[in-house]
Design a protein around this motif. Sequence first.
Motif, mmCIF file in Angstrom:
data_model
loop_
_atom_site.group_PDB
_atom_site.id
_atom_site.type_symbol
_atom_site.label_atom_id
_atom_site.label_comp_id
_atom_site.label_asym_id
_atom_site.label_seq_id
_atom_site.Cartn_x
_atom_site.Cartn_y
_atom_site.Cartn_z
ATOM 1 N N GLU A 216 -8.057 -3.191 2.494
ATOM 2 C CA GLU A 216 -9.296 -2.197 3.345
ATOM 3 C C GLU A 216 -10.248 -1.603 2.305
ATOM 4 O O GLU A 216 -11.208 -1.868 3.147
ATOM 5 N N GLN A 217 -10.268 -2.191 1.032
ATOM 6 C CA GLN A 217 -10.996 -1.776 -0.462
ATOM 7 C C GLN A 217 -12.023 -3.053 0.373
ATOM 8 O O GLN A 217 -13.938 -3.354 0.077
ATOM 9 N N LEU B 78 -6.605 3.985 -5.673
ATOM 10 C CA LEU B 78 -6.814 2.240 -7.019
ATOM 11 C C LEU B 78 -7.565 3.463 -8.337
ATOM 12 O O LEU B 78 -8.117 2.901 -8.894
ATOM 13 N N LEU C 240 -4.282 -1.449 0.401
ATOM 14 C CA LEU C 240 -5.373 -0.299 -0.536
ATOM 15 C C LEU C 240 -6.045 -1.711 -0.331
ATOM 16 O O LEU C 240 -7.681 -0.814 -0.387
ATOM 17 N N TYR D 139 -8.319 7.266 1.281
ATOM 18 C CA TYR D 139 -7.166 7.077 -0.249
ATOM 19 C C TYR D 139 -7.027 5.968 -0.546
ATOM 20 O O TYR D 139 -6.939 5.920 -1.756
ATOM 21 N N SER D 140 -7.821 4.654 0.142
ATOM 22 C CA SER D 140 -7.138 4.099 -1.101
ATOM 23 C C SER D 140 -8.641 3.521 -2.086
ATOM 24 O O SER D 140 -8.058 3.439 -3.029
ATOM 25 N N GLU D 141 -9.290 4.413 -1.804
ATOM 26 C CA GLU D 141 -10.565 4.354 -2.633
ATOM 27 C C GLU D 141 -9.644 5.353 -3.556
ATOM 28 O O GLU D 141 -9.855 5.031 -5.245
ATOM 29 N N ARG E 134 -8.066 6.490 5.851
ATOM 30 C CA ARG E 134 -7.794 4.562 5.210
ATOM 31 C C ARG E 134 -7.809 4.407 3.994
ATOM 32 O O ARG E 134 -7.748 4.412 2.526
ATOM 33 N N ILE F 66 0.704 -1.908 -3.419
ATOM 34 C CA ILE F 66 -0.881 -2.276 -2.778
ATOM 35 C C ILE F 66 -1.826 -2.360 -1.889
ATOM 36 O O ILE F 66 -3.275 -2.406 -2.039
ATOM 37 N N THR G 101 -0.481 10.552 -1.040
ATOM 38 C CA THR G 101 -0.240 10.347 0.630
ATOM 39 C C THR G 101 0.380 10.890 1.669
ATOM 40 O O THR G 101 -0.363 10.355 2.602
#
Length: 227
Positions: free
Chosen positions: A81-82, A44, A78, A39-41, A36, A75, A16
């Motif tokens: 975002e995905q 997760l 995230l 980061y989420s990928e 972003r 989360i 983070t």
Amino acid sequence: MNLKKIKMAIYAMYLTNKYGIKLKKTKTSKEKMDLRLNYSEELLSKLNIKVQIENKDKIPTQGQYLLISNHRSIIDPLIIEQTLKDSDIKGYWVAKKELYNSSFFGTFTRNAGTILLDRESNNMSSFFKKTKEVVKNNQSIFIFPEGTRNKENTPISSFKEGSRIIALKNRLDILPVFIKSNANDILKEAIEKRTENLIIEIKIGNIISYKDKTSLEENYKKQFNLD
């Protein structure tokens, strides 16, 4: 806290803040949105969590919206975002003051493309001014209408009125997203048991006109059969 939790907490804080520093150096909104998503990928994937989308065809390929979602875990952003990664729908998150000041999330939140919401402020003009700036720059706005994480054993808690006001002031139609899975329980399993191939299910609703006078909470419940 067991060893698995400690290791994951250290990794999550490292990742983070790593991305928070990268975000601080960005010069464009596109760079922020790309980081972003990365980061989420990455996080997760580390948690062995994948997002499965129902009604994916209802996600607009382009345009500007007020995206609303229920909120049960840290989360959730995230996951959103995905959900949108194959769409051109990019936006700024409405983030509360506590996240801006957090030692864990602060650097990331302040630089990731967010709109500060200070609930203690008596004057909300700066908040609404920022929403207009974001929309003028062709960005959408993402918000959790419940205002905070729902920690009850219910799919959603009561919506705040602010979301509808944002939509009206900026003439943004509303894109409803429902996180069907209890993402908080899945997150706990990911950390404590390191279970493989965990799935979080998402459902996309129909676009709601900003002119619709029906209560936003009522409309949301009806779309996702939550009554």
